[in-house]
Scaffold this motif. Structure first.
Motif, short mmCIF file in Angstrom:
data_model
loop_
_atom_site.label_atom_id
_atom_site.label_comp_id
_atom_site.label_asym_id
_atom_site.label_seq_id
_atom_site.Cartn_x
_atom_site.Cartn_y
_atom_site.Cartn_z
N GLY A 7 -7.69 -0.24 7.07
CA GLY A 7 -7.79 0.93 7.93
C GLY A 7 -6.55 1.81 7.84
N THR A 8 -5.46 1.27 7.28
CA THR A 8 -4.25 2.07 7.10
C THR A 8 -4.56 3.26 6.20
OG1 THR A 8 -2.82 0.13 7.27
CG2 THR A 8 -1.89 2.04 6.17
N VAL A 9 -4.03 4.43 6.57
CA VAL A 9 -4.21 5.64 5.76
C VAL A 9 -2.84 6.06 5.24
CG1 VAL A 9 -4.96 8.05 5.75
CG2 VAL A 9 -6.22 6.35 7.10
N ARG A 10 -2.79 6.34 3.93
CA ARG A 10 -1.55 6.83 3.33
C ARG A 10 -1.75 8.25 2.83
NH1 ARG A 10 -1.32 3.01 -2.10
NH2 ARG A 10 -3.17 3.88 -3.12
N LEU A 11 -0.67 9.01 2.85
CA LEU A 11 -0.65 10.35 2.31
C LEU A 11 0.27 10.32 1.10
CD1 LEU A 11 -1.52 13.34 2.76
CD2 LEU A 11 0.68 13.63 3.92
N LEU A 12 -0.29 10.55 -0.07
CA LEU A 12 0.48 10.56 -1.31
C LEU A 12 0.73 12.01 -1.73
CD1 LEU A 12 -1.63 7.93 -3.30
CD2 LEU A 12 0.54 7.53 -2.12
N THR A 13 1.92 12.26 -2.23
CA THR A 13 2.24 13.58 -2.78
C THR A 13 2.58 13.38 -4.25
OG1 THR A 13 3.12 14.31 -0.66
CG2 THR A 13 3.73 15.60 -2.60
N GLY A 14 1.86 14.09 -5.11
CA GLY A 14 2.11 14.00 -6.54
C GLY A 14 3.34 14.79 -6.94
N VAL A 15 3.86 14.50 -8.12
CA VAL A 15 5.02 15.24 -8.61
C VAL A 15 4.68 16.72 -8.81
CG1 VAL A 15 6.17 13.23 -9.65
CG2 VAL A 15 4.56 14.57 -11.02
N ASP A 16 3.41 17.02 -8.94
CA ASP A 16 2.97 18.42 -9.08
C ASP A 16 2.65 19.07 -7.73
OD1 ASP A 16 0.64 17.13 -8.36
OD2 ASP A 16 -0.53 17.80 -10.08
N GLY A 17 2.91 18.35 -6.64
CA GLY A 17 2.65 18.87 -5.30
C GLY A 17 1.26 18.58 -4.77
N PHE A 54 0.82 -1.21 0.00
CA PHE A 54 0.00 0.00 0.00
C PHE A 54 0.85 1.26 0.00
CE2 PHE A 54 -3.16 2.87 2.26
CZ PHE A 54 -4.05 2.95 1.20
N ASN A 55 2.03 1.18 0.56
CA ASN A 55 2.91 2.35 0.62
C ASN A 55 3.93 2.36 -0.52
OD1 ASN A 55 3.44 4.76 2.02
ND2 ASN A 55 5.19 3.86 3.06
N GLY A 56 3.80 1.45 -1.50
CA GLY A 56 4.79 1.32 -2.56
C GLY A 56 4.44 1.99 -3.87
N LEU A 57 3.36 2.74 -3.91
CA LEU A 57 2.91 3.33 -5.18
C LEU A 57 3.96 4.20 -5.88
CD1 LEU A 57 0.33 3.09 -6.84
CD2 LEU A 57 -0.52 5.13 -5.71
N PRO A 58 4.77 4.99 -5.17
CA PRO A 58 5.76 5.81 -5.87
C PRO A 58 6.78 4.99 -6.66
CG PRO A 58 5.49 6.59 -3.63
CD PRO A 58 4.74 5.29 -3.74
N ASP A 59 6.92 3.70 -6.34
CA ASP A 59 7.87 2.85 -7.07
C ASP A 59 7.44 2.61 -8.51
OD1 ASP A 59 9.32 2.63 -4.72
OD2 ASP A 59 8.50 0.67 -4.20
N TRP A 60 6.14 2.72 -8.78
CA TRP A 60 5.66 2.38 -10.12
C TRP A 60 4.64 3.35 -10.70
CZ3 TRP A 60 0.48 0.62 -10.29
CH2 TRP A 60 -0.05 0.16 -9.09
N ARG A 61 4.21 4.31 -9.95
CA ARG A 61 3.24 5.30 -10.48
C ARG A 61 3.97 6.61 -10.71
NH1 ARG A 61 -2.27 7.52 -9.12
NH2 ARG A 61 -2.73 8.43 -11.14
N PRO A 62 4.28 6.95 -11.97
CA PRO A 62 5.10 8.12 -12.27
C PRO A 62 4.56 9.44 -11.71
CG PRO A 62 4.78 6.78 -14.24
CD PRO A 62 3.89 6.21 -13.19
N ALA A 63 3.26 9.57 -11.55
CA ALA A 63 2.68 10.83 -11.07
C ALA A 63 2.81 11.01 -9.56
CB ALA A 63 1.21 10.92 -11.47
#
Length: 144
Positions: A49-59, A24-33
Motif C-alpha cells: 500500500g506504500t506509494v512512492r514518487l519517483l523523479t527521473g533524471v529527465d524530470g 521500495f524507496n531505494g531505486l535511485p541507488d541502482w537505477r540510473p534513470a
C-alpha cells in the motif's frame, strides 16, 4: 495482457541482493534513470500500500504502489499508478533466487500490462525490457 521480462545473475548472495532490491524507496541507488524517490503515503516502504514518487533524471514523474512484499520468496510486487509510459494496468514483480551451484543470486523482473492506443505490445515490452536491462546493470555496480 502483454508481458515484459528480463533477468540477470549476480555473484553476491541472494540475501545480499534481496537486501537492496526489497527497499521500495531505494531505486535511485541502482537505477540510473531515477534521480530521487520519496514515500508519499500508505506506509513505510516495506508495507503493501506504500506509494512512492519517483523523479527521473529527465524530470519525469512516476507514482507507484507497493502491492506486495514476500520476504520468504524474496519478491516485491508493485503497480504503476501514474507514469509517462505507453502502458496501462502495469504490475511488476522482481524475484531474487539462490543460484545453487555458485551461491549467487538470480534476479528476474516480470511485468504484465496493456499497451496504450497507438503502441503495440511488442513496442511497449521492448521499452520496458530495455529499462530493466539498464536498471539491473546499475544494480551490478553496487553489489558484486
Amino acid at each position: 495482457m502483454a508481458q515484459a521480462y528480463w533477468s540477470s545473475v549476480f555473484t553476491s548472495p541472494a540475501d545480499e541482493t534481496w537486501a537492496v532490491v526489497r527497499r521500495f524507496n531505494g531505486l535511485p541507488d541502482w537505477r540510473p534513470a531515477i534521480r530521487s524517490s520519496e514515500i508519499i503515503g500508505g506506509g513505510n516502504g516495506l508495507t503493501p500500500g506504500t506509494v512512492r514518487l519517483l523523479t527521473g533524471v529527465d524530470g519525469s514523474i512516476y507514482r507507484e504502489r507497493l502491492a506486495g512484499l514476500d520476504e520468504v520468496d524474496r519478491k516485491p510486487t508493485y503497480e504503476i499508478v501514474e507514469a509517462p509510459m505507453p502502458v496501462r494496468g502495469y504490475r511488476s514483480t522482481l524475484h531474487v533466487q539462490l543460484v545453487a551451484d555458485t551461491g549467487g543470486a538470480f534476479l528476474s523482473w516480470h511485468a504484465t500490462f496493456g499497451p496504450v492506443e497507438g503502441t503495440t505490445a511488442q513496442e511497449a515490452a521492448a521499452g520496458l525490457e530495455a529499462a530493466y536491462a539498464t536498471a539491473l546493470a546499475g544494480l551490478h555496480t553496487i553489489i558484486a
